[in-house]
Design an enzyme around this catalytic site. Structure first.
Site, PDB file in Angstrom:
ATOM      1  N   ASP A   1       0.825  -1.215   0.000  1.00  9.01           N
ATOM      2  CA  ASP A   1       0.000   0.000   0.000  1.00  9.01           C
ATOM      3  C   ASP A   1       0.860   1.267   0.000  1.00  9.01           C
ATOM      4  O   ASP A   1       0.675   2.153   0.831  1.00  9.01           O
ATOM      5  CB  ASP A   1      -0.914   0.021   1.233  1.00  9.01           C
ATOM      6  CG  ASP A   1      -1.601  -1.312   1.465  1.00  9.01           C
ATOM      7  OD1 ASP A   1      -2.162  -1.841   0.497  1.00  9.01           O
ATOM      8  OD2 ASP A   1      -1.575  -1.811   2.603  1.00  9.01           O
TER       9      ASP A   1
ATOM     10  N   GLU B   1     -11.450   1.422  -1.939  1.00  7.24           N
ATOM     11  CA  GLU B   1     -10.781   1.775  -0.681  1.00  7.24           C
ATOM     12  C   GLU B   1      -9.538   2.583  -1.023  1.00  7.24           C
ATOM     13  O   GLU B   1      -9.377   3.057  -2.142  1.00  7.24           O
ATOM     14  CB  GLU B   1     -10.413   0.501   0.091  1.00  7.24           C
ATOM     15  CG  GLU B   1      -9.557  -0.478  -0.714  1.00  7.24           C
ATOM     16  CD  GLU B   1      -9.333  -1.804  -0.015  1.00  7.24           C
ATOM     17  OE1 GLU B   1      -9.719  -1.937   1.161  1.00  7.24           O
ATOM     18  OE2 GLU B   1      -8.756  -2.715  -0.646  1.00  7.24           O
TER      19      GLU B   1
END
Length: 484
Positions: A63, A229
């Protein structure tokens, strides 16, 4: 020597460990990643001819988010339960990276993270530079959203401040608008909150210390973009842009949203997909520009046991939308590149790679090492240049530990390449029989090589444990006597 060939069911790490020994000294541990001039011998993204290859980092920096400040690029990534946490990496050209520090040495709240919390801890963070300070906002999916800041990216960083107590609020990104107002956008984790595929926008105090309202839904992805997300928000040419991954980690895509109003409604467009490439689920990362006006997108690919490895894609703006990678099939959606011309940053910089091998000649651990939980002061002592080793100690644990899945004092390092060798030289001085030490590759499934003292002398064996999380079974090879 271990050569990793097997495919495991979770992210794996190279680890040096002590099972029972009172006194074990580790010397010159090597994953052959930084051997000559601090350059890896197993994975270098810079081709040395003005081009690079993906992934730019073949290690689990999950991420990732990236910013540019002047001529310097900074990257942070999820660290979950690993400590030290929230790594900070630095580059001059988006291709050559090195670790320069971590945000914290112990994860908060300490009592919780003194024990192993797999899947918990730091999820997808965002890094920003605002008002002459570096900010990182990160979520703990079981607690809420934290903020830290620093004058220098290498630290020291402030103590994590919980600005939103909320279970399942994840992937926060701050935004300071041109009118002086501050906002925070985030996603939702169904595993904790029961809600997903929703992006939420909240007003925020300008110094980032608290949220000013309970938030409003600005995008619902349930119809065409499930599991949306990881939003990153910015403002360009009068539009608010939100870049967000959707479709899930393994097979998803990158979505771009834009609106003239920060609360929407937002237009939407898929801007990066796997297409006919082998790069599955290319998404979740950071959009960044260079000093020369180029745009680039740094994202991850989920690669099973290797974790979420980092790729770099060129970005072109087409009719107000970012096209990431190269549109190979002409459908208006970018696909990941394997090789490409390096970013133009105005200069050429030396090749660098993320740290790996360690001679243990310093008084502190190398920045590549992490623990499975908050470290305690009786686990190790670096011996420095005087000895060139690392002293590991046996520490008894309270309660029953069935396997290594819940052992906190495992000294870990991320896999550095698709294929590599690892060697460890150690001095083993056991006090009694059945004391054991060795080298492990760990995950939900793990395997290790160990040396153990028996009444008949030292023996070497290899052990394998399948489904350690579920309390599976261990198998051990025949023990081989070590010739003295």
């Amino acid at each position: 020597m271990l050569k990793r060939k097997l495919k495991y069911s979770s992210v794996l790490y190279l680890i040096v460990f002590c099972v029972k020994p009172v006194n074990a000294q580790v010397h010159k541990t090597s994953s052959e990643t930084v051997v000559k001039n601090n350059i890896s011998e197993v994975w270098v993204a810079d081709n040395g001819n003005g081009t690079y290859k993906n992934p730019i980092i073949h290690a689990d920096y999950s991420d990732p988010d990236v910013i540019r400040v002047g001529s310097d690029f900074y990257l942070t990534a999820s660290s979950f339960n690993s400590v030290p946490g929230l790594p900070i990496l630095h580059s001059k050209d988006l291709v050559n990276w090195q670790i320069i520090g971590h945000v914290f040495d112990k994860q908060s709240p300490e009592e919780r993270y003194n024990t192993v919390q797999h899947g918990g801890g730091v999820w997808a963070p965002s890094i920003r530079f605002h008002n002459h300070e570096f900010y990182i906002f990160y979520p703990d999916p079981d607690i809420g959203i934290y903020m830290v800041k620093a004058k220098r990216p290498a630290g020291p960083w402030s103590v994590p401040l919980l600005i939103k107590k909320a279970k399942g609020w994840i992937d926060p990104c701050p935004f300071w608008d041109t009118d002086g107002k501050a906002y925070l956008v985030n996603g939702m984790a169904a595993s904790r909150s029961g809600i997903k595929s929703t992006l939420v926008l909240s007003r925020m105090k300008n110094d980032g210390t608290r949220l000013l309202d309970d938030g409003a839904m600005i995008f619902d992805g349930h119809d065409k973009n499930p599991t949306v997300e990881g939003p990153k928000i910015d403002k360009l040419n009068g539009y608010y842009y939100i870049l967000a991954p959707a479709g899930g980690v393994g097979g998803g895509w990158e979505l771009a949203l834009r609106s003239k109003n920060i609360y929407g409604p937002y237009e939407e467009k898929v801007v990066l997909e796997q297409g006919k490439t082998v790069i599955n689920g290319p998404h979740q990362g950071g959009l960044v520009d260079t000093q020369t006006g180029e745009w680039w997108f740094l994202h991850f690919q989920d690669k099973d046991a290797y974790g979420r490895i980092d790729h770099l894609e060129p970005v072109k703006w087409v009719k107000g939308w970012p096209l990431m990678g190269v549109d190979l099939d002409g459908n208006g959606i970018g696909e990941p590149v394997e090789t490409y011309k390096k970013p133009n940053v105005g200069k050429t910089y030396p090749i660098q790679t993320v740290q790996g091998s360690d001679e243990f000649n310093d008084a502190n651990l190398g920045l590549q090492w992490q623990w499975e939980a908050n470290p305690q002061n009786n686990w190790i002592f670096p011996a420095g240049a005087a000895y060139g080793n690392l002293r590991l100690y046996n520490v008894p644990h309270e309660g029953e530990l069935k396997n290594f899945w819940q052992v906190p004092n495992l000294l870990t390092q991320k896999f550095p390449a698709p294929s590599f060798s690892a060697t460890t030289k150690l001095t083993f001085t056991p006090r009694g029989n059945d004391e054991e030490t060795g080298l492990i590759i760990t995950g939900i499934d793990y395997a290790y090589i160990s040396i153990k003292k028996t009444p008949d002398g030292m023996v070497v064996s290899q052990s394998k444990y399948i489904n350690a999380e579920g309390g599976g079974t261990e198998t051990k090879s025949n023990e081989i006597q070590v010739q003295s």
